[in-house]
Write an enzyme that holds these catalytic residues in place. Structure first.
Site, PDB file in Angstrom:
ATOM      1  N   VAL A  71      -9.820   7.753  -5.551  1.00 43.11           N
ATOM      2  CA  VAL A  71      -9.077   6.766  -6.331  1.00 43.11           C
ATOM      3  C   VAL A  71      -7.781   6.606  -5.531  1.00 43.11           C
ATOM      4  CG1 VAL A  71      -7.960   6.231  -8.529  1.00 43.11           C
ATOM      5  CG2 VAL A  71     -10.142   7.471  -8.507  1.00 43.11           C
ATOM      6  N   PRO A  72      -7.722   5.553  -4.698  1.00 43.57           N
ATOM      7  CA  PRO A  72      -6.767   5.497  -3.580  1.00 43.57           C
ATOM      8  C   PRO A  72      -5.309   5.201  -3.938  1.00 43.57           C
ATOM      9  CG  PRO A  72      -8.017   3.480  -3.660  1.00 43.57           C
ATOM     10  CD  PRO A  72      -8.585   4.372  -4.740  1.00 43.57           C
ATOM     11  N   CYS A  73      -4.660   6.164  -4.556  1.00 40.75           N
ATOM     12  CA  CYS A  73      -3.240   6.002  -4.882  1.00 40.75           C
ATOM     13  C   CYS A  73      -2.381   5.935  -3.617  1.00 40.75           C
ATOM     14  CB  CYS A  73      -2.770   7.118  -5.811  1.00 40.75           C
ATOM     15  SG  CYS A  73      -3.156   8.785  -5.272  1.00 40.75           S
ATOM     16  N   HIS A  74      -2.923   6.392  -2.493  1.00 40.15           N
ATOM     17  CA  HIS A  74      -2.167   6.328  -1.234  1.00 40.15           C
ATOM     18  C   HIS A  74      -1.988   4.892  -0.749  1.00 40.15           C
ATOM     19  CE1 HIS A  74      -6.441   6.575  -0.037  1.00 40.15           C
ATOM     20  NE2 HIS A  74      -6.087   5.842   1.010  1.00 40.15           N
TER      21      HIS A  74
END
Length: 176
Positions: free
Chosen positions: A139-142
């Site tokens: 879950v690409p919070c980056h």
């Protein structure tokens, strides 16, 4: 539950496994059917949350480990493993928006607030929900950056955030 997530099985055993990656060791937590957590071991703020009651089970994470290896090898752009994060309805809505950010792209906290039909002032709440994401990398919070293009806080540390964005070939960003 709607969106990209499945409901967590609260009665299932809590399984875990640690895998190596180019950004360090990653703690995987799941219920045998879905991934419920992906934590960076020894990260700045959001380090691995090794808790009592976790049962080591490498076999339960074979597919997750394979997909992560493909991702870090540059061969996977999207993950297909079932995900079951636990959070508030607002957090789940923010995390759903995160899953819509394409590989190699970045957006701002304000962009997510607007996508949720909120005013720009909600970008701070979006940032807090982003920081509480229990399934990093997948879950690409980056992929969320400041409105000025800067790399803002990241629970795994800005060095890891920058490495993930470079791996994905994301456009230029500014590291403060």
């Amino acid at each position: 539950m709607t969106g990209p997530f499945v409901a967590p099985d609260l009665d299932a055993p809590r399984l875990s496994h640690i895998v190596s990656s180019p950004i360090g060791r990653l703690l995987l937590i799941g219920d045998g059917h879905a991934l419920t957590g992906l934590w960076m071991v020894d990260a700045d703020r959001h380090s691995a949350r090794v808790e009592a009651g976790l049962t080591p089970s490498p076999a339960a994470f074979t597919e997750v480990a394979a997909q992560l290896e493909e991702y870090f090898g540059g061969d996977r752009k999207e993950f297909t493993v079932p995900l079951a994060p636990s959070g508030t309805p607002f957090q789940l809505s923010v995390w759903t928006e995160l899953t819509k950010i394409p590989y190699g792209s970045t957006i701002s906290y304000g962009d997510i607030a607007r996508a949720l039909g909120k005013r720009l002032v909600a970008s701070r709440a979006v940032g807090l929900a982003n920081g509480a994401n229990p399934i990093s990398v997948i879950v690409p919070c980056h992929r969320v950056i400041g409105s000025d293009g800067s790399l803002t806080g990241y629970g795994g540390g800005l060095d890891r955030k920058e490495r993930l964005l470079r791996l994905e070939g994301a456009g230029p960003v500014t590291l403060w």
